[in-house]
Design a protein around this motif. Structure first.
Motif, PDB file in Angstrom:
ATOM      1  N   CYS A 161       0.873  -1.177   0.000  1.00  0.00           N
ATOM      2  CA  CYS A 161       0.000   0.000   0.000  1.00  0.00           C
ATOM      3  C   CYS A 161       0.913   1.230   0.000  1.00  0.00           C
ATOM      4  CB  CYS A 161      -0.924  -0.005   1.217  1.00  0.00           C
ATOM      5  SG  CYS A 161      -0.076   0.245   2.787  1.00  0.00           S
ATOM      6  N   ILE A 162       0.362   2.385  -0.251  1.00  0.00           N
ATOM      7  CA  ILE A 162       1.197   3.580  -0.350  1.00  0.00           C
ATOM      8  C   ILE A 162       1.879   3.898   0.979  1.00  0.00           C
ATOM      9  CG2 ILE A 162      -0.627   5.267   0.093  1.00  0.00           C
ATOM     10  CD1 ILE A 162       0.752   6.904  -2.240  1.00  0.00           C
ATOM     11  N   SER A 163       1.204   3.665   2.089  1.00  0.00           N
ATOM     12  CA  SER A 163       1.787   3.954   3.398  1.00  0.00           C
ATOM     13  C   SER A 163       2.998   3.055   3.669  1.00  0.00           C
ATOM     14  CB  SER A 163       0.729   3.783   4.485  1.00  0.00           C
ATOM     15  OG  SER A 163       1.298   3.973   5.758  1.00  0.00           O
ATOM     16  N   CYS A 164       2.839   1.760   3.474  1.00  0.00           N
ATOM     17  CA  CYS A 164       3.952   0.830   3.702  1.00  0.00           C
ATOM     18  C   CYS A 164       5.079   1.076   2.711  1.00  0.00           C
ATOM     19  CB  CYS A 164       3.459  -0.616   3.633  1.00  0.00           C
ATOM     20  SG  CYS A 164       2.406  -1.088   5.038  1.00  0.00           S
ATOM     21  N   HIS A 165       4.735   1.434   1.474  1.00  0.00           N
ATOM     22  CA  HIS A 165       5.769   1.715   0.474  1.00  0.00           C
ATOM     23  C   HIS A 165       6.574   2.952   0.869  1.00  0.00           C
ATOM     24  CE1 HIS A 165       7.288   3.013  -3.588  1.00  0.00           C
ATOM     25  NE2 HIS A 165       7.704   1.757  -3.504  1.00  0.00           N
ATOM     26  N   SER A 166       5.896   3.973   1.363  1.00  0.00           N
ATOM     27  CA  SER A 166       6.589   5.193   1.791  1.00  0.00           C
ATOM     28  C   SER A 166       7.549   4.896   2.936  1.00  0.00           C
ATOM     29  CB  SER A 166       5.579   6.262   2.213  1.00  0.00           C
ATOM     30  OG  SER A 166       4.814   6.671   1.110  1.00  0.00           O
ATOM     31  N   LYS A 167       7.096   4.090   3.888  1.00  0.00           N
ATOM     32  CA  LYS A 167       7.949   3.737   5.025  1.00  0.00           C
ATOM     33  C   LYS A 167       9.170   2.943   4.563  1.00  0.00           C
ATOM     34  CE  LYS A 167       4.070   3.653   8.193  1.00  0.00           C
ATOM     35  NZ  LYS A 167       3.115   2.786   8.899  1.00  0.00           N
ATOM     36  N   LYS A 168       8.958   1.974   3.686  1.00  0.00           N
ATOM     37  CA  LYS A 168      10.080   1.157   3.201  1.00  0.00           C
ATOM     38  C   LYS A 168      11.062   2.004   2.405  1.00  0.00           C
ATOM     39  CE  LYS A 168      11.640  -2.765   0.552  1.00  0.00           C
ATOM     40  NZ  LYS A 168      12.412  -2.099  -0.487  1.00  0.00           N
ATOM     41  N   THR A 169      10.559   2.892   1.574  1.00  0.00           N
ATOM     42  CA  THR A 169      11.434   3.759   0.782  1.00  0.00           C
ATOM     43  C   THR A 169      12.283   4.640   1.694  1.00  0.00           C
ATOM     44  OG1 THR A 169       9.896   3.739  -1.077  1.00  0.00           O
ATOM     45  CG2 THR A 169      11.468   5.571  -0.990  1.00  0.00           C
ATOM     46  N   ALA A 170      11.692   5.167   2.753  1.00  0.00           N
ATOM     47  CA  ALA A 170      12.446   6.003   3.704  1.00  0.00           C
ATOM     48  C   ALA A 170      13.554   5.190   4.375  1.00  0.00           C
ATOM     49  CB  ALA A 170      11.507   6.592   4.742  1.00  0.00           C
ATOM     50  N   ILE A 171      13.251   3.954   4.743  1.00  0.00           N
ATOM     51  CA  ILE A 171      14.269   3.082   5.360  1.00  0.00           C
ATOM     52  C   ILE A 171      15.376   2.774   4.360  1.00  0.00           C
ATOM     53  CG2 ILE A 171      14.663   0.753   6.266  1.00  0.00           C
ATOM     54  CD1 ILE A 171      11.801   0.999   7.523  1.00  0.00           C
ATOM     55  N   ASP A 172      15.002   2.450   3.125  1.00  0.00           N
ATOM     56  CA  ASP A 172      15.998   2.161   2.088  1.00  0.00           C
ATOM     57  C   ASP A 172      16.935   3.353   1.885  1.00  0.00           C
ATOM     58  OD1 ASP A 172      14.901  -0.359   1.654  1.00  0.00           O
ATOM     59  OD2 ASP A 172      13.795   0.235  -0.148  1.00  0.00           O
ATOM     60  N   LYS A 173      16.367   4.562   1.830  1.00  0.00           N
ATOM     61  CA  LYS A 173      17.187   5.761   1.627  1.00  0.00           C
ATOM     62  C   LYS A 173      18.084   6.019   2.822  1.00  0.00           C
ATOM     63  CE  LYS A 173      14.263   8.147  -1.695  1.00  0.00           C
ATOM     64  NZ  LYS A 173      13.434   9.317  -1.974  1.00  0.00           N
TER      65      LYS A 173
END
Length: 80
Positions: A62-74
């Motif tokens: 979902c967009i929320s989980c994707h945003s969180k994962k992207t922030a962790i990846d960065k």
């Protein structure tokens, strides 16, 4: 200032769009929260060597989980 790359120039071309549609049709629920997925994420980011078009490197989020994962990846990338 340099111009920003288009989504196609960043690798999100017609081939990606078809694969994305297939992934969301095949796995319509977020793998993290089980909500409705509307994002397709590279499990191992392309920037870190992940395969761009390998279905085994994709997950529906979902967009929320994707945003969180992207922030962790960065954040992890900045530490390396």
């Amino acid at each position: 200032a340099p111009r920003e790359l288009t989504s196609a120039e960043r690798g999100y071309d017609h081939t990606w769009q078809k694969l994305r549609q297939w992934k969301l049709a095949t796995d319509p629920f977020c793998v993290r929260c089980q909500g409705s997925a509307n994002q397709v994420d590279h499990i191992m980011p392309i920037h870190d060597g992940g395969a761009r078009l390998d279905p085994a490197n994709l997950q529906s989020l979902c967009i929320s989980c994707h945003s969180k994962k992207t922030a962790i990846d960065k954040a992890n990338r900045k530490r390396d």
